[in-house]
Write a protein that holds these residues in place. Structure first.
Motif, PDB file in Angstrom:
ATOM      1  N   ILE A  20       0.905  -1.364  -0.030  1.00  0.00           N
ATOM      2  CA  ILE A  20      -0.038  -0.019   0.138  1.00  0.00           C
ATOM      3  C   ILE A  20       1.025   1.393  -0.002  1.00  0.00           C
ATOM      4  O   ILE A  20       0.459   2.302  -0.638  1.00  0.00           O
ATOM      5  CB  ILE A  20      -1.117   0.104   1.359  1.00  0.00           C
ATOM      6  N   TYR A  21       1.817   1.445   0.814  1.00  0.00           N
ATOM      7  CA  TYR A  21       2.777   2.282   0.723  1.00  0.00           C
ATOM      8  C   TYR A  21       3.615   2.485  -0.588  1.00  0.00           C
ATOM      9  O   TYR A  21       3.798   3.623  -0.882  1.00  0.00           O
ATOM     10  CB  TYR A  21       3.876   2.221   1.946  1.00  0.00           C
ATOM     11  N   MET A  22       4.062   1.357  -1.079  1.00  0.00           N
ATOM     12  CA  MET A  22       4.602   1.466  -2.343  1.00  0.00           C
ATOM     13  C   MET A  22       3.754   2.039  -3.584  1.00  0.00           C
ATOM     14  O   MET A  22       4.020   3.172  -4.292  1.00  0.00           O
ATOM     15  CB  MET A  22       4.983  -0.203  -2.898  1.00  0.00           C
ATOM     16  N   LYS A  25       3.236   6.017  -2.936  1.00  0.00           N
ATOM     17  CA  LYS A  25       4.553   6.674  -3.268  1.00  0.00           C
ATOM     18  C   LYS A  25       4.508   6.719  -4.702  1.00  0.00           C
ATOM     19  O   LYS A  25       5.102   7.782  -5.117  1.00  0.00           O
ATOM     20  CB  LYS A  25       5.790   5.671  -2.615  1.00  0.00           C
ATOM     21  N   TYR A  26       4.325   5.662  -5.418  1.00  0.00           N
ATOM     22  CA  TYR A  26       4.217   5.592  -7.015  1.00  0.00           C
ATOM     23  C   TYR A  26       3.357   6.630  -7.400  1.00  0.00           C
ATOM     24  O   TYR A  26       3.718   7.514  -8.273  1.00  0.00           O
ATOM     25  CB  TYR A  26       3.806   4.222  -7.367  1.00  0.00           C
ATOM     26  N   PHE A  40       6.037   8.783   1.957  1.00  0.00           N
ATOM     27  CA  PHE A  40       5.653   7.462   1.746  1.00  0.00           C
ATOM     28  C   PHE A  40       6.926   6.479   1.766  1.00  0.00           C
ATOM     29  O   PHE A  40       6.835   5.220   2.163  1.00  0.00           O
ATOM     30  CB  PHE A  40       4.743   7.068   0.484  1.00  0.00           C
ATOM     31  N   TYR A  41       7.890   6.948   1.116  1.00  0.00           N
ATOM     32  CA  TYR A  41       9.111   6.325   1.242  1.00  0.00           C
ATOM     33  C   TYR A  41       9.624   6.035   2.704  1.00  0.00           C
ATOM     34  O   TYR A  41       9.821   4.828   3.129  1.00  0.00           O
ATOM     35  CB  TYR A  41      10.296   7.099   0.627  1.00  0.00           C
ATOM     36  N   GLU A  42       9.455   7.105   3.483  1.00  0.00           N
ATOM     37  CA  GLU A  42       9.936   7.079   4.973  1.00  0.00           C
ATOM     38  C   GLU A  42       9.027   5.973   5.723  1.00  0.00           C
ATOM     39  O   GLU A  42       9.445   5.140   6.450  1.00  0.00           O
ATOM     40  CB  GLU A  42       9.903   8.443   5.568  1.00  0.00           C
ATOM     41  N   LEU A  43       7.545   6.355   5.301  1.00  0.00           N
ATOM     42  CA  LEU A  43       6.740   5.149   6.035  1.00  0.00           C
ATOM     43  C   LEU A  43       7.011   3.629   5.638  1.00  0.00           C
ATOM     44  O   LEU A  43       6.894   2.914   6.491  1.00  0.00           O
ATOM     45  CB  LEU A  43       5.359   5.576   5.690  1.00  0.00           C
ATOM     46  N   SER A  44       7.551   3.468   4.487  1.00  0.00           N
ATOM     47  CA  SER A  44       7.583   2.097   3.865  1.00  0.00           C
ATOM     48  C   SER A  44       8.390   1.533   4.400  1.00  0.00           C
ATOM     49  O   SER A  44       8.715   0.309   4.552  1.00  0.00           O
ATOM     50  CB  SER A  44       7.630   1.951   2.341  1.00  0.00           C
ATOM     51  N   GLN A  45       9.759   2.083   5.067  1.00  0.00           N
ATOM     52  CA  GLN A  45      10.994   1.513   5.669  1.00  0.00           C
ATOM     53  C   GLN A  45      10.591   0.877   7.042  1.00  0.00           C
ATOM     54  O   GLN A  45      11.421   0.122   7.433  1.00  0.00           O
ATOM     55  CB  GLN A  45      11.935   2.850   5.743  1.00  0.00           C
ATOM     56  N   GLU A  46       9.316   1.274   7.610  1.00  0.00           N
ATOM     57  CA  GLU A  46       9.002   0.369   8.752  1.00  0.00           C
ATOM     58  C   GLU A  46       8.778  -1.179   8.246  1.00  0.00           C
ATOM     59  O   GLU A  46       8.721  -1.955   9.231  1.00  0.00           O
ATOM     60  CB  GLU A  46       7.721   0.923   9.241  1.00  0.00           C
ATOM     61  N   TYR A  47       8.680  -1.305   6.920  1.00  0.00           N
ATOM     62  CA  TYR A  47       7.936  -2.707   6.663  1.00  0.00           C
ATOM     63  C   TYR A  47       9.160  -3.287   6.046  1.00  0.00           C
ATOM     64  O   TYR A  47       9.821  -2.985   4.853  1.00  0.00           O
ATOM     65  CB  TYR A  47       6.785  -2.720   6.015  1.00  0.00           C
ATOM     66  N   SER A  48       9.525  -4.425   6.268  1.00  0.00           N
ATOM     67  CA  SER A  48      10.562  -5.619   5.603  1.00  0.00           C
ATOM     68  C   SER A  48      10.470  -5.850   4.160  1.00  0.00           C
ATOM     69  O   SER A  48       9.309  -6.179   3.723  1.00  0.00           O
ATOM     70  CB  SER A  48      10.710  -6.709   6.326  1.00  0.00           C
ATOM     71  N   MET A  49      11.261  -5.640   3.346  1.00  0.00           N
ATOM     72  CA  MET A  49      11.339  -6.009   1.875  1.00  0.00           C
ATOM     73  C   MET A  49      10.979  -7.258   1.891  1.00  0.00           C
ATOM     74  O   MET A  49      10.874  -7.822   0.633  1.00  0.00           O
ATOM     75  CB  MET A  49      12.625  -5.567   1.225  1.00  0.00           C
ATOM     76  N   SER A  50      11.817  -8.144   2.611  1.00  0.00           N
ATOM     77  CA  SER A  50      11.755  -9.570   2.534  1.00  0.00           C
ATOM     78  C   SER A  50      10.289 -10.302   2.309  1.00  0.00           C
ATOM     79  O   SER A  50      10.438 -11.264   1.895  1.00  0.00           O
ATOM     80  CB  SER A  50      12.385 -10.257   3.612  1.00  0.00           C
ATOM     81  N   SER A  51       9.298  -9.418   2.451  1.00  0.00           N
ATOM     82  CA  SER A  51       7.951 -10.070   2.634  1.00  0.00           C
ATOM     83  C   SER A  51       7.098  -9.559   1.314  1.00  0.00           C
ATOM     84  O   SER A  51       5.829  -9.394   2.001  1.00  0.00           O
ATOM     85  CB  SER A  51       7.283 -10.239   3.937  1.00  0.00           C
TER      86      SER A  51
END
Length: 178
Positions: A20-22, A25-26, A40-51
């Motif tokens: 949702i944040y991606m 941001k887009y 939204f970049y900053e907020l998305s950093q709270e969530y792991s990229m691995s999943s």
């Protein structure tokens, strides 16, 4: 979307929250709201990229992160580091798939050279990005490169040439369906 995010957040559904944040941001980036895109970049950093699931949206959003970073790098050093990190990633991807990533790498390099005030290299990379995107049929990314070149030319006090590139960007976006 907000209720979906709240539910996903409450249920610790990291992939949904990041997606949702991606998306936000887009959308912010492509509508010219770079402050919103950075938020939204900053907020998305709270969530792991691995999943995050499928990789294509991840690769595209990382590329967008680099463009956001170089836009804000003139004001804050942390963004320069983010931009360099993205360039390193895209450079690796381009060695494995020049077709998919060369135009993105050229555009990131152009934005870096814009930041460094290296006019000759910036122009070369903007034009190389446009040509690679066109050759590889990424019409929306051709439009993005045209738009970024136009913005650069405006910054360099060349409004007539910038207008031509803004018009080219508009045509690309229209063909893309935007």
């Amino acid at each position: 979307e907000e209720s979906c995010f709240a539910r996903a957040h409450d249920n610790n559904e990291i992939a949904v929250c990041r997606l949702i944040y991606m998306k936000k941001k887009y959308v912010a980036f492509f509508t010219g709201d770079l402050d919103g895109a950075a938020k939204f970049y900053e907020l998305s950093q709270e969530y792991s990229m691995s999943s995050v699931g499928r990789q294509t949206p991840v690769l595209v959003t990382i590329f967008i992160d680099g463009l956001i970073a170089f836009f804000f790098a003139k004001d804050e050093v942390k963004w320069t580091d983010i931009g360099f990190g993205v360039m390193e990633s895209v450079k690796k991807w381009a060695t494995n798939s020049d077709w998919n990533f060369s135009n993105k790498m050229f555009l990131l390099e152009a934005e870096y050279y814009f930041l460094m005030e290296d006019h000759t290299r910036a122009l070369y990379c903007y034009n190389a990005s446009i040509a690679a995107a066109r050759d590889h049929r990424f019409i929306h990314e051709e439009g993005l490169a045209e738009e970024k070149l136009a913005t650069y030319l405006l910054h360099k006090s060349n409004p007539d040439e910038a207008l031509g590139h803004f018009n080219n960007a508009k045509k690309c976006y229209e063909v893309w369906g935007a």
